[in-house]
Design a protein around this motif. Structure first.
Motif, PDB file in Angstrom:
ATOM      1  N   HIS A   1       6.487   1.167  12.422  1.00 31.07           N
ATOM      2  CA  HIS A   1       7.924   0.456  13.174  1.00 31.07           C
ATOM      3  C   HIS A   1       8.991   0.097  12.189  1.00 31.07           C
ATOM      4  O   HIS A   1       9.468  -1.093  12.319  1.00 31.07           O
ATOM      5  CB  HIS A   1       7.599  -0.684  14.018  1.00 31.07           C
ATOM      6  CG  HIS A   1       6.512  -0.018  15.122  1.00 31.07           C
ATOM      7  ND1 HIS A   1       6.859   0.960  16.042  1.00 31.07           N
ATOM      8  CD2 HIS A   1       5.488  -0.540  15.309  1.00 31.07           C
ATOM      9  CE1 HIS A   1       5.653   1.131  16.510  1.00 31.07           C
ATOM     10  NE2 HIS A   1       4.957   0.338  16.481  1.00 31.07           N
ATOM     11  N   TYR A   2       9.314   0.857  10.960  1.00 27.70           N
ATOM     12  CA  TYR A   2      10.384   0.522  10.297  1.00 27.70           C
ATOM     13  C   TYR A   2      11.668   1.082  10.658  1.00 27.70           C
ATOM     14  O   TYR A   2      12.046   2.083  11.245  1.00 27.70           O
ATOM     15  CB  TYR A   2       9.986   1.127   8.712  1.00 27.70           C
ATOM     16  CG  TYR A   2       9.006   0.585   8.109  1.00 27.70           C
ATOM     17  CD1 TYR A   2       8.976  -0.684   7.546  1.00 27.70           C
ATOM     18  CD2 TYR A   2       7.780   1.284   8.050  1.00 27.70           C
ATOM     19  CE1 TYR A   2       7.894  -1.254   6.765  1.00 27.70           C
ATOM     20  CE2 TYR A   2       6.898   0.625   7.435  1.00 27.70           C
ATOM     21  CZ  TYR A   2       6.643  -0.654   6.774  1.00 27.70           C
ATOM     22  OH  TYR A   2       5.637  -0.999   6.202  1.00 27.70           O
ATOM     23  N   LYS A   3      12.676   0.304  10.402  1.00 32.26           N
ATOM     24  CA  LYS A   3      13.983   0.582  10.626  1.00 32.26           C
ATOM     25  C   LYS A   3      14.574   1.674   9.648  1.00 32.26           C
ATOM     26  O   LYS A   3      15.235   2.568  10.121  1.00 32.26           O
ATOM     27  CB  LYS A   3      14.882  -0.652  10.654  1.00 32.26           C
ATOM     28  CG  LYS A   3      16.342  -0.420  11.246  1.00 32.26           C
ATOM     29  CD  LYS A   3      17.266  -1.529  11.343  1.00 32.26           C
ATOM     30  CE  LYS A   3      18.755  -1.295  11.891  1.00 32.26           C
ATOM     31  NZ  LYS A   3      19.605  -2.326  11.874  1.00 32.26           N
TER      32      LYS A   3
ATOM     33  N   THR B   1       0.767  -1.365  -0.243  1.00 35.71           N
ATOM     34  CA  THR B   1       0.004  -0.002  -0.011  1.00 35.71           C
ATOM     35  C   THR B   1       0.751   1.232   0.075  1.00 35.71           C
ATOM     36  O   THR B   1       0.515   2.238  -0.805  1.00 35.71           O
ATOM     37  CB  THR B   1      -1.022  -0.052   1.263  1.00 35.71           C
ATOM     38  OG1 THR B   1      -1.739  -1.185   1.240  1.00 35.71           O
ATOM     39  CG2 THR B   1      -1.833   1.369   1.252  1.00 35.71           C
ATOM     40  N   HIS B   2       1.963   1.256   0.842  1.00 38.59           N
ATOM     41  CA  HIS B   2       2.951   2.269   0.728  1.00 38.59           C
ATOM     42  C   HIS B   2       3.589   2.500  -0.653  1.00 38.59           C
ATOM     43  O   HIS B   2       3.753   3.721  -0.942  1.00 38.59           O
ATOM     44  CB  HIS B   2       4.140   2.045   1.691  1.00 38.59           C
ATOM     45  CG  HIS B   2       3.482   2.102   3.007  1.00 38.59           C
ATOM     46  ND1 HIS B   2       2.417   2.826   3.793  1.00 38.59           N
ATOM     47  CD2 HIS B   2       3.997   1.215   4.383  1.00 38.59           C
ATOM     48  CE1 HIS B   2       2.497   2.609   5.252  1.00 38.59           C
ATOM     49  NE2 HIS B   2       3.378   1.779   5.519  1.00 38.59           N
ATOM     50  N   ALA B   3       3.770   1.591  -1.218  1.00 44.95           N
ATOM     51  CA  ALA B   3       4.493   1.627  -2.836  1.00 44.95           C
ATOM     52  C   ALA B   3       3.238   2.282  -3.519  1.00 44.95           C
ATOM     53  O   ALA B   3       3.701   2.850  -4.394  1.00 44.95           O
ATOM     54  CB  ALA B   3       4.774   0.205  -3.184  1.00 44.95           C
ATOM     55  N   THR B   4       2.264   1.779  -3.491  1.00 47.06           N
ATOM     56  CA  THR B   4       0.924   2.305  -4.264  1.00 47.06           C
ATOM     57  C   THR B   4       0.948   3.839  -4.041  1.00 47.06           C
ATOM     58  O   THR B   4       0.741   4.550  -4.656  1.00 47.06           O
ATOM     59  CB  THR B   4      -0.385   1.703  -4.097  1.00 47.06           C
ATOM     60  OG1 THR B   4      -0.133   0.319  -4.286  1.00 47.06           O
ATOM     61  CG2 THR B   4      -1.289   2.244  -4.878  1.00 47.06           C
ATOM     62  N   ILE B   5       0.899   4.410  -2.732  1.00 46.83           N
ATOM     63  CA  ILE B   5       0.612   5.403  -2.459  1.00 46.83           C
ATOM     64  C   ILE B   5       1.853   6.499  -2.844  1.00 46.83           C
ATOM     65  O   ILE B   5       1.611   7.616  -3.355  1.00 46.83           O
ATOM     66  CB  ILE B   5       0.656   5.820  -0.817  1.00 46.83           C
ATOM     67  CG1 ILE B   5      -0.853   5.059  -0.366  1.00 46.83           C
ATOM     68  CG2 ILE B   5       0.542   7.384  -0.615  1.00 46.83           C
ATOM     69  CD1 ILE B   5      -1.143   5.108   1.025  1.00 46.83           C
TER      70      ILE B   5
ATOM     71  N   GLN C   1       8.685   9.350   6.077  1.00 41.59           N
ATOM     72  CA  GLN C   1       8.908   9.562   7.549  1.00 41.59           C
ATOM     73  C   GLN C   1       7.716   9.303   8.358  1.00 41.59           C
ATOM     74  O   GLN C   1       7.910   8.587   9.570  1.00 41.59           O
ATOM     75  CB  GLN C   1       9.140  11.014   7.671  1.00 41.59           C
ATOM     76  CG  GLN C   1       9.694  11.337   8.953  1.00 41.59           C
ATOM     77  CD  GLN C   1      10.837  10.871   9.481  1.00 41.59           C
ATOM     78  OE1 GLN C   1      12.131  11.083   8.712  1.00 41.59           O
ATOM     79  NE2 GLN C   1      10.974  10.217  10.588  1.00 41.59           N
ATOM     80  N   LEU C   2       6.697   9.365   7.696  1.00 43.18           N
ATOM     81  CA  LEU C   2       5.257   9.129   8.521  1.00 43.18           C
ATOM     82  C   LEU C   2       5.102   7.623   8.502  1.00 43.18           C
ATOM     83  O   LEU C   2       4.856   7.038   9.771  1.00 43.18           O
ATOM     84  CB  LEU C   2       4.208   9.515   7.880  1.00 43.18           C
ATOM     85  CG  LEU C   2       3.995  11.152   7.626  1.00 43.18           C
ATOM     86  CD1 LEU C   2       2.711  11.593   6.831  1.00 43.18           C
ATOM     87  CD2 LEU C   2       3.574  11.539   9.268  1.00 43.18           C
ATOM     88  N   ALA C   3       5.337   6.894   7.618  1.00 43.46           N
ATOM     89  CA  ALA C   3       5.382   5.314   7.354  1.00 43.46           C
ATOM     90  C   ALA C   3       6.254   4.546   8.437  1.00 43.46           C
ATOM     91  O   ALA C   3       6.049   3.836   9.162  1.00 43.46           O
ATOM     92  CB  ALA C   3       5.457   4.827   6.083  1.00 43.46           C
TER      93      ALA C   3
ATOM     94  N   VAL D   1      14.861   7.178   4.075  1.00 41.23           N
ATOM     95  CA  VAL D   1      14.670   7.599   5.394  1.00 41.23           C
ATOM     96  C   VAL D   1      15.048   6.332   6.721  1.00 41.23           C
ATOM     97  O   VAL D   1      14.708   5.328   6.343  1.00 41.23           O
ATOM     98  CB  VAL D   1      13.248   8.188   5.675  1.00 41.23           C
ATOM     99  CG1 VAL D   1      12.998   8.200   7.069  1.00 41.23           C
ATOM    100  CG2 VAL D   1      12.816   9.249   4.706  1.00 41.23           C
ATOM    101  N   VAL D   2      15.729   6.818   7.753  1.00 41.65           N
ATOM    102  CA  VAL D   2      16.159   5.920   8.628  1.00 41.65           C
ATOM    103  C   VAL D   2      15.459   6.228   9.881  1.00 41.65           C
ATOM    104  O   VAL D   2      15.394   7.609  10.184  1.00 41.65           O
ATOM    105  CB  VAL D   2      17.657   5.951   8.577  1.00 41.65           C
ATOM    106  CG1 VAL D   2      18.019   4.846   9.816  1.00 41.65           C
ATOM    107  CG2 VAL D   2      18.382   5.419   7.232  1.00 41.65           C
ATOM    108  N   ASN D   3      14.960   5.229  10.594  1.00 41.27           N
ATOM    109  CA  ASN D   3      14.308   5.622  11.948  1.00 41.27           C
ATOM    110  C   ASN D   3      15.506   5.792  13.003  1.00 41.27           C
ATOM    111  O   ASN D   3      16.506   5.145  12.676  1.00 41.27           O
ATOM    112  CB  ASN D   3      13.283   4.357  12.432  1.00 41.27           C
ATOM    113  CG  ASN D   3      12.369   4.790  13.226  1.00 41.27           C
ATOM    114  OD1 ASN D   3      12.369   5.887  13.739  1.00 41.27           O
ATOM    115  ND2 ASN D   3      11.272   4.014  13.443  1.00 41.27           N
ATOM    116  N   THR D   4      15.066   6.333  14.172  1.00 39.16           N
ATOM    117  CA  THR D   4      15.797   6.532  15.247  1.00 39.16           C
ATOM    118  C   THR D   4      16.172   5.234  15.832  1.00 39.16           C
ATOM    119  O   THR D   4      15.128   4.231  15.768  1.00 39.16           O
ATOM    120  CB  THR D   4      15.381   7.435  16.275  1.00 39.16           C
ATOM    121  OG1 THR D   4      13.851   7.001  16.526  1.00 39.16           O
ATOM    122  CG2 THR D   4      15.296   8.963  15.596  1.00 39.16           C
ATOM    123  N   PRO D   5      17.493   5.008  16.585  1.00 41.47           N
ATOM    124  CA  PRO D   5      17.518   3.395  17.018  1.00 41.47           C
ATOM    125  C   PRO D   5      16.670   3.267  18.114  1.00 41.47           C
ATOM    126  O   PRO D   5      16.062   4.252  18.887  1.00 41.47           O
ATOM    127  CB  PRO D   5      18.957   3.712  17.570  1.00 41.47           C
ATOM    128  CG  PRO D   5      19.650   5.111  17.043  1.00 41.47           C
ATOM    129  CD  PRO D   5      18.440   5.763  16.560  1.00 41.47           C
TER     130      PRO D   5
END
Length: 681
Positions: A72-74, A43-47, A65-67, A89-93
Motif C-alpha cells: 500500500h505505497y502511494k 528490507t525492500h532496500a536490501t533486496i 511495482q510488486l512492493a 513507481v506510482v500507485n493508482t489513486p
C-alpha cells in the motif's frame, strides 16, 4: 438513593474500561505497525541493492511495482548517490471506501526513506510514500473487543442459567464418547496388538490387530485370558510380568512366544502398564509387537555371516588344493601320453587322474561358494543344455542305477535364451536331479520343465528378491518324501545335508545352486510337502541369439608350431607342469617365478602368449604385472591360469585384454584349447 447511584457508577465504569483497553491496544498496534513498516521498507532496500548495483532498471521497476501493490505505497522511487533518479513507481489513486476515508483524514500518508547498501557501501536511496491504513485493523480490533465483551456477558448469563449447565454436561458427555470412539479407531489402525485386561488377566478389550492375529471372536474377549495365548514354557514369566505391572513395577519389553487359536506360534515383544481409575488399579493395558519379520532378518544376517566365513575359509583352502591337485591330474596325463594302449599301467594312472578330476570338482564347488563362478558367459538356450545333459554318459549312468525312477521332460519350444556359464548351469541341473533321485525310495518320477516367465511386480522367494522382468524358468520336481519345513531355510547353506557325509554328497550341491543363481542375477525357489519337492530356477532372459558353438577339437589338433609361451607362476610345481604340458603340444616354453621377472624378461624378449597366474605373493599380482607388460608390449596375448575363483582382479585383467580364464588344475586339453584359440583368433 446512594444504592442507585452506586449501581449506575458500576455500569458507567464498564464503557470507560472498554475505551481504555481499546486505546491501549490501538496505541500498541500503531507503534508495532510503524516499526514493521520501517523494517519492511529497509528490507525492500536490501533486496533492491543487487539490481541497483547492476543498474538493472527492469528488475528494479518490477520489484518496486510488486512492493507498491503489496504494501500500500502511494509511490516508491530509487535515487543514486549523485541524486540522479534511477527508477520510480506510482500507485493508482485510492478508490471506493479508501478514497472516502482518505478525504476524511482517517487514512494519511507518511514518508519513508532508507539507504541502499551494497557490500557496506551506500549506492543509493529508496524513498516512498505509504498510506497509513490502521483504521481498518483498528476497526476490526474494536469489533473483536465488542464481540469479546458481548460474549463474556452472554457466558456469564448462561453460566447462571441451569438449562445451560445441563446442555453443557450433555455436550461434554457426547464429546467424551466421540473421543473414546476416535481412540478406539486410532488403536485399531495400529499394526501392533493392543489388549486391556481386568485384574485377573481376562481380556476386556482387543484392537483389530489382536483379534486378527490371535483369532479372537467379536464376543470372545470377555471369556479369554491373555495367558491362554502364551505358550506353556513362557506362561509363568508372562503372568509374573502382568502382576509386576499391576504393582506399578516396570518390566519393560519382554520376548515371548504366542500361539493363536489355530495353534500357530510366533515371537512377540510384550509390554504391560497398569490402568488407573480414580487412583485405583483396575487392570492392565498391553502392547504386543509381532517380531516374526525381525527374527527372519536376524536369521538371514546370521546365515549371510556364516556363508561369508565359510566362503573365506573355502577360498583359501581351494587355492592351495588346486595347486596340489595340479600334479595329481597333470603328471598321470603326461605319463599316459607315452604309454601304449595295452600297457598295464594305463588303468591305475587313469584312475589317479580321474580321482584328481573328481577332487577338483569338489574344489570348484568350494570356489563357487566362496567367490562365485569363474567362467566366461555365452548366450545359450536352456533347452539345449538340458538335452545335452539328458544325453550325457553321467545321466545315463545315474538312470541305470535307479531303474524304478522315471524321468520326464517338458521343454517349451519357444523358450527364450539366457546369458550364462553352461558348465555351471549343467552342474545345477545335475545337483538337483541327483538330490531328487536320492529323495525317492523305490518307484518315483523326476520331471524337468522349462517355461517363459514374466514377473510383473517384485516378488520374494526364500528371502531372495525377484525384480519384475522377463525370465526363463527351469523347474525340477521329484516325487520323493519332501523336505521338512524347518529344514527348508537351511538347505542352501554349505555343508548342510541330511545325507551321510562322504557317501552320497559333500553338502555343497544346493549351495552351488544358490550361488550360481545369485551370480547369474536370478533366484531359486523351493516348495516341498509330503508328495515331493519342486525347485524353480529363474534366469533373466536375453534377446541376443545363441552363440555359435566352437568345433570340438582333439588334443592332437591343438599342437602348436613352436610358438613361444612365457609361463608366469610363483609355484615351482605349476611352472614345471605347465612347461611339460605345453612342450608336449610343440610350444617353446619359458618360465619365470614372479611378475617382476616377467616384466624384466619382456624388456628384451618377445613371446607369442603369456600364461599368467593371478596370486604371486609376496610380489606383484597378475593384474599389475599385465598392466606393466602392456606398456612395453601393447596388445600382448595372455590367458589367466589361477587356482582361485574369478575375483575383481581377474575381471579387470580380462577387461584389459586377457583372452581367457583357465581354472587350475587344468588338463592338457583345457590349456591347449585355450592357447590354440587365442593364438588363432
Amino acid at each position: 438513593m446512594i444504592s442507585i447511584y452506586n449501581s449506575r457508577s458500576r455500569y458507567f465504569y464498564i464503557p470507560l474500561l472498554f475505551v481504555a483497553v481499546f486505546a491501549c491496544i490501538a496505541l500498541m498496534y500503531i507503534k508495532r505497525t510503524a516499526s514493521s513498516d520501517l523494517n519492511q521498507f529497509r528490507t525492500h532496500a536490501t533486496i533492491l541493492a543487487n539490481d541497483v548495483w547492476a543498474l538493472n532498471e527492469t528488475g528494479a521497476k518490477a520489484y518496486l511495482q510488486l512492493a507498491v501493490n503489496a504494501n500500500h505505497y502511494k509511490s516508491l522511487g530509487v535515487t543514486l548517490t549523485d541524486d540522479e533518479s534511477f527508477q520510480k513507481v506510482v500507485n493508482t489513486p485510492l478508490t471506493g471506501l479508501s478514497a472516502f476515508l482518505y478525504k476524511l483524514g482517517m487514512i494519511r500518508v507518511k514518508n519513508l526513506s532508507a539507504a541502499i547498501m551494497h557490500e557496506d557501501e551506500t549506492i543509493g536511496t529508496l524513498y516512498g510514500e505509504q498510506y497509513v491504513r490502521v483504521i481498518f485493523p483498528l476497526f476490526n480490533i474494536l469489533i473483536f473487543l465488542l464481540f469479546v465483551l458481548l460474549t463474556t456477558i452472554f457466558v456469564i448469563y448462561l453460566f447462571i442459567n441451569r438449562r445451560y449447565l445441563e446442555q453443557q454436561v450433555q455436550e461434554r458427555t457426547q464429546n467424551l464418547r466421540e473421543s473414546e470412539r476416535r481412540f478406539h479407531d486410532l488403536v485399531d489402525l495400529l499394526p501392533e496388538m493392543v489388549l486391556e485386561t481386568n485384574l485377573y488377566g481376562r481380556i476386556v478389550y482387543a484392537n483389530k490387530a489382536a483379534k486378527n492375529q490371535l483369532s479372537l471372536g467379536l464376543q470372545s474377549e470377555s471369556s479369554s485370558y491373555f495367558s491362554d495365548f502364551i505358550v506353556a514354557p513362557d506362561r509363568p514369566r508372562a503372568i509374573q510380568a502382568f502382576h509386576n505391572s499391576l504393582n506399578l513395577e516396570t518390566s519393560g519389553l519382554q520376548e515371548f512366544t504366542v500361539k493363536d487359536r489355530d495353534g500357530q506360534t510366533f515371537p512377540v515383544l510384550l509390554r504391560a502398564a497398569p490402568i488407573i481409575k480414580s487412583h485405583e488399579v483396575t487392570g492392565a493395558r498391553m502392547i504386543i509387537v509381532d517380531i516374526t519379520e525381525r527374527h527372519r532378518l536376524e536369521e538371514q544376517l546370521r546365515r549371510d555371516q556364516k556363508m561369508k566365513a565359510i566362503g573365506l575359509m573355502a577360498g583359501g583352502v581351494a587355492h592351495d588344493l588346486n595347486n596340489i591337485l595340479s600334479g595329481i591330474i597333470s603328471y598321470p596325463e603326461l605319463l599316459l601320453l607315452d604309454l601304449e594302449e595295452g600297457n598295464r599301467l594305463r588303468r591305475p594312472l587313469e584312475s589317479i587322474r580321474r580321482a584328481g578330476l573328481d577332487a577338483s570338482e569338489v574344489v570348484s564347488d568350494l570356489l563357487t561358494v566362496a567367490r562365485g563362478i569363474a567362467a566366461n558367459r555365452e548366450v545359450i538356450n536352456p533347452n539345449s543344455l538340458i538335452g545335452d545333459y539328458l544325453a550325457s554318459p553321467d545321466f545315463n549312468q545315474l538312470r541305470a542305477r535307479v531303474p524304478l525312477i522315471g524321468f520326464n521332460s517338458s521343454l517349451a519350444p519357444d523358450l527364450h535364451n539366457i546369458s550364462c556359464s553352461p558348465i555351471h548351469i549343467r552342474k545345477c541341473l545335475m545337483n538337483l536331479i541327483t538330490n531328487g533321485v536320492e529323495a525317492i525310495q523305490g518307484k518315483g518320477t523326476i520331471s524337468i520343465t522349462t517355461v517363459n516367465h514374466t514377473q510383473h511386480d517384485t516378488a520374494s522367494h526364500n528371502t531372495q528378491i525377484l525384480p519384475g522382468g522377463s525370465y526363463v524358468k527351469i523347474i525340477v520336481s521329484d516325487s520323493g518324501s519332501g523336505i521338512a519345513p524347518h529344514e527348508i531355510d537351511h538347505i542352501f547353506e554349505p555343508f548342510y545335508t541330511k545325507k551321510v557325509m562322504g557317501r552320497s554328497g559333500t553338502g555343497l550341491g544346493l549351495a552351488v545352486v544358490w550361488n550360481t543363481m545369485r551370480d547369474h542375477g536370478g533366484v531359486v525357489s523351493v516348495m516341498s510337502d509330503k508328495h515331493g519337492t519342486t525347485f524353480e530356477l529363474f534366469f533373466p532372459s536375453v534377446v541376443e541369439r545363441v552363440s555359435e558353438e566352437p568345433a570340438v577339437l582333439d588334443w592332437r589338433e591343438l599342437k602348436g608350431n613352436r610358438e613361444s609361451v612365457l609361463v608366469i607362476d610363483d609355484e615351482p610345481r605349476q611352472r614345471e607342469i605347465a612347461s611339460q604340458l605345453l612342450t608336449s603340444l610343440n610350444y617353446s616354453v619359458t618360465t619365470v617365478s614372479s611378475g617382476e621377472k616377467a616384466v624384466e624378461y619382456l624388456q628384451s624378449h618377445s613371446v607369442d602368449i603369456l600364461v599368467l597366474d593371478m596370486i604371486m605373493a609376496p610380489g606383484q599380482s597378475g593384474r599389475i604385472t599385465y598392466e606393466k607388460i602392456l606398456k612395453i608390449r601393447p596388445g600382448q596375448k595372455v590367458i589367466i591360469a589361477s587356482g582361485f575363483a574369478e575375483d575383481d582382479d581377474v575381471k579387470l585383467t580380462l577387461a584389459l585384454g586377457a583372452g581367457a580364464f583357465v581354472a587350475k588344475p587344468y588338463t592338457l586339453e583345457q590349456i591347449g584349447s585355450a592357447i590354440y584359440k587365442i593364438l588363432h583368433s
